[in-house]
Design a protein around this motif. Structure first.
Motif, PDB file in Angstrom:
ATOM      1  N   LEU A 213       0.824  -1.207   0.000  1.00 30.80           N
ATOM      2  CA  LEU A 213       0.000   0.000   0.000  1.00 30.80           C
ATOM      3  C   LEU A 213       0.859   1.258   0.000  1.00 30.80           C
ATOM      4  CD1 LEU A 213      -2.823  -1.098   2.459  1.00 30.80           C
ATOM      5  CD2 LEU A 213      -3.043  -0.720  -0.007  1.00 30.80           C
ATOM      6  N   SER A 214       1.919   1.277   0.793  1.00 34.53           N
ATOM      7  CA  SER A 214       2.828   2.436   0.807  1.00 34.53           C
ATOM      8  C   SER A 214       3.507   2.609  -0.545  1.00 34.53           C
ATOM      9  CB  SER A 214       3.906   2.264   1.879  1.00 34.53           C
ATOM     10  OG  SER A 214       3.407   2.513   3.142  1.00 34.53           O
ATOM     11  N   GLY A 215       3.961   1.503  -1.105  1.00 35.68           N
ATOM     12  CA  GLY A 215       4.708   1.554  -2.355  1.00 35.68           C
ATOM     13  C   GLY A 215       3.883   1.911  -3.570  1.00 35.68           C
ATOM     14  N   THR A 216       2.568   1.727  -3.502  1.00 33.72           N
ATOM     15  CA  THR A 216       1.720   2.023  -4.661  1.00 33.72           C
ATOM     16  C   THR A 216       1.032   3.375  -4.559  1.00 33.72           C
ATOM     17  OG1 THR A 216      -0.098   0.762  -3.658  1.00 33.72           O
ATOM     18  CG2 THR A 216       1.310  -0.397  -5.249  1.00 33.72           C
ATOM     19  N   CYS A 217       1.218   4.088  -3.451  1.00 34.91           N
ATOM     20  CA  CYS A 217       0.639   5.439  -3.331  1.00 34.91           C
ATOM     21  C   CYS A 217       1.324   6.380  -4.312  1.00 34.91           C
ATOM     22  CB  CYS A 217       0.822   5.975  -1.911  1.00 34.91           C
ATOM     23  SG  CYS A 217      -0.396   5.380  -0.762  1.00 34.91           S
ATOM     24  N   ARG A 218       0.532   7.207  -4.944  1.00 38.77           N
ATOM     25  CA  ARG A 218       1.046   8.214  -5.860  1.00 38.77           C
ATOM     26  C   ARG A 218       0.420   9.558  -5.499  1.00 38.77           C
ATOM     27  NH1 ARG A 218       3.783   4.452  -6.362  1.00 38.77           N
ATOM     28  NH2 ARG A 218       4.381   3.333  -8.237  1.00 38.77           N
ATOM     29  N   PRO A 219       1.166  10.659  -5.625  1.00 41.84           N
ATOM     30  CA  PRO A 219       0.617  11.969  -5.255  1.00 41.84           C
ATOM     31  C   PRO A 219      -0.557  12.399  -6.130  1.00 41.84           C
ATOM     32  CG  PRO A 219       2.809  12.206  -6.246  1.00 41.84           C
ATOM     33  CD  PRO A 219       2.556  10.737  -6.071  1.00 41.84           C
ATOM     34  N   TRP A 220      -0.689  11.841  -7.313  1.00 37.87           N
ATOM     35  CA  TRP A 220      -1.746  12.238  -8.237  1.00 37.87           C
ATOM     36  C   TRP A 220      -2.987  11.341  -8.166  1.00 37.87           C
ATOM     37  CZ3 TRP A 220      -2.056   7.887 -11.101  1.00 37.87           C
ATOM     38  CH2 TRP A 220      -0.898   7.143 -11.283  1.00 37.87           C
ATOM     39  N   SER A 221      -3.017  10.413  -7.198  1.00 37.99           N
ATOM     40  CA  SER A 221      -4.189   9.537  -7.087  1.00 37.99           C
ATOM     41  C   SER A 221      -4.493   9.242  -5.628  1.00 37.99           C
ATOM     42  CB  SER A 221      -3.960   8.229  -7.852  1.00 37.99           C
ATOM     43  OG  SER A 221      -2.976   7.451  -7.209  1.00 37.99           O
TER      44      SER A 221
ATOM     45  N   LEU B 125       1.618  -1.133  11.681  1.00 40.36           N
ATOM     46  CA  LEU B 125       2.795  -1.840  11.183  1.00 40.36           C
ATOM     47  C   LEU B 125       3.506  -1.116  10.041  1.00 40.36           C
ATOM     48  CD1 LEU B 125       1.452  -5.495  11.309  1.00 40.36           C
ATOM     49  CD2 LEU B 125       3.054  -4.399  12.887  1.00 40.36           C
ATOM     50  N   SER B 126       2.959   0.004   9.625  1.00 32.28           N
ATOM     51  CA  SER B 126       3.552   0.750   8.522  1.00 32.28           C
ATOM     52  C   SER B 126       4.416   1.882   9.058  1.00 32.28           C
ATOM     53  CB  SER B 126       2.445   1.330   7.631  1.00 32.28           C
ATOM     54  OG  SER B 126       3.003   2.201   6.680  1.00 32.28           O
TER      55      SER B 126
ATOM     56  N   ASP C 296       2.579   5.174   8.582  1.00 28.58           N
ATOM     57  CA  ASP C 296       1.175   5.178   9.024  1.00 28.58           C
ATOM     58  C   ASP C 296       0.209   5.122   7.831  1.00 28.58           C
ATOM     59  OD1 ASP C 296      -0.730   5.207  11.159  1.00 28.58           O
ATOM     60  OD2 ASP C 296      -1.153   7.314  10.698  1.00 28.58           O
ATOM     61  N   LEU C 297       0.716   4.673   6.700  1.00 26.27           N
ATOM     62  CA  LEU C 297      -0.061   4.604   5.457  1.00 26.27           C
ATOM     63  C   LEU C 297      -0.720   5.938   5.132  1.00 26.27           C
ATOM     64  CD1 LEU C 297      -1.600   1.027   5.708  1.00 26.27           C
ATOM     65  CD2 LEU C 297       0.369   1.779   4.369  1.00 26.27           C
ATOM     66  N   ALA C 298       0.064   6.997   5.292  1.00 26.83           N
ATOM     67  CA  ALA C 298      -0.420   8.330   4.935  1.00 26.83           C
ATOM     68  C   ALA C 298      -0.834   8.313   3.463  1.00 26.83           C
ATOM     69  CB  ALA C 298       0.678   9.360   5.162  1.00 26.83           C
ATOM     70  N   GLY C 299      -1.981   8.843   3.172  1.00 27.13           N
ATOM     71  CA  GLY C 299      -2.456   8.866   1.793  1.00 27.13           C
ATOM     72  C   GLY C 299      -3.301   7.669   1.415  1.00 27.13           C
ATOM     73  N   VAL C 300      -3.487   6.716   2.325  1.00 25.45           N
ATOM     74  CA  VAL C 300      -4.344   5.557   2.040  1.00 25.45           C
ATOM     75  C   VAL C 300      -5.661   5.748   2.796  1.00 25.45           C
ATOM     76  CG1 VAL C 300      -4.620   3.054   2.220  1.00 25.45           C
ATOM     77  CG2 VAL C 300      -2.372   4.025   1.715  1.00 25.45           C
ATOM     78  N   ARG C 301      -6.748   5.591   2.079  1.00 24.09           N
ATOM     79  CA  ARG C 301      -8.090   5.720   2.662  1.00 24.09           C
ATOM     80  C   ARG C 301      -8.693   4.328   2.806  1.00 24.09           C
ATOM     81  NH1 ARG C 301     -13.019   8.322  -0.714  1.00 24.09           N
ATOM     82  NH2 ARG C 301     -14.715   7.657   0.667  1.00 24.09           N
ATOM     83  N   PHE C 302      -9.234   4.028   3.975  1.00 20.67           N
ATOM     84  CA  PHE C 302      -9.905   2.760   4.229  1.00 20.67           C
ATOM     85  C   PHE C 302     -11.400   3.020   4.315  1.00 20.67           C
ATOM     86  CE2 PHE C 302      -5.635   1.918   5.486  1.00 20.67           C
ATOM     87  CZ  PHE C 302      -5.430   0.554   5.359  1.00 20.67           C
TER      88      PHE C 302
END
Length: 194
Positions: free
Chosen positions: A14-22, A82-83, A86-92
């Protein structure tokens, strides 16, 4: 195997696939619920590999319940914990929360059907809504319903002589058109659904 290591891998993905444009969104699923079920029903003494992880998060779960909080969101709590970022930028998404992308409902995993029934393609296609789900693990289109595949097909619990599971994703375009991206022969192939 190690449940902690699996959670680390998910958090890392999840951290590795975050992009600022999405926006990265995790849809609530039966996988989230399985964590809570495992913590409530399993016996850590029978699983030394996972005993420490089990005890740490069992305590966290029971403290949450003691405060009067629901179990919804506990899966998110463990992944964020565990991240390193904190998985900033990921919405659950919460259980039952809608997410429309170009008019296509994308907040339904597919494990729950209407009126408390079990989900799946047949149950959900009767709703007559444009939706993309993932629960069936097999890339499929039926009427207005698309189902994505999985990220890997070799899973210990998936036993049997045949499987229709495939590595595949569904892309939803700005106009609501959807396209299956199927992984075969070391690369992705596109199939337009309209």
């Amino acid at each position: 195997g190690s449940v902690r290591e699996e959670f680390f891998q998910v958090a890392d993905f999840l951290s590795g696939t975050c992009r600022p444009w999405s926006e990265s969104v995790v849809v609530h699923s039966n996988h989230d619920e399985m964590l809570v079920r495992w913590l409530r029903e399993a016996d850590f003494r029978d699983d030394p590999t996972n005993a420490v992880f089990f005890l740490e998060y069992s305590l966290a779960l029971h403290r949450r319940l003691e405060r009067g909080e629901e179990t919804d969101g506990f899966f998110e709590h463990v992944l964020r914990d565990l991240s390193p970022d904190d998985l900033a930028g990921v919405r659950f998404l919460a259980d039952g929360e809608s997410l429309k992308v170009a008019g296509v409902e994308s907040g339904i995993h597919g494990h729950k059907g209407p009126d408390g029934r079990i989900g799946g393609m047949q149950a959900l296609e009767r709703l007559g809504i444009r939706a993309t789900i993932g629960h069936t693990h097999r890339p499929t289109t039926r009427d207005q319903l698309c189902s994505a595949g999985v990220c890997q097909t070799e899973m210990a619990y998936a036993k049997g002589p045949l499987t229709a599971w495939a590595v595949g994703h569904v892309v939803t375009y700005w106009n609501g058109a959807r396209q299956h991206l199927l992984f075969h022969g070391g690369r992705f192939h596109a199939e337009l659904d309209g």
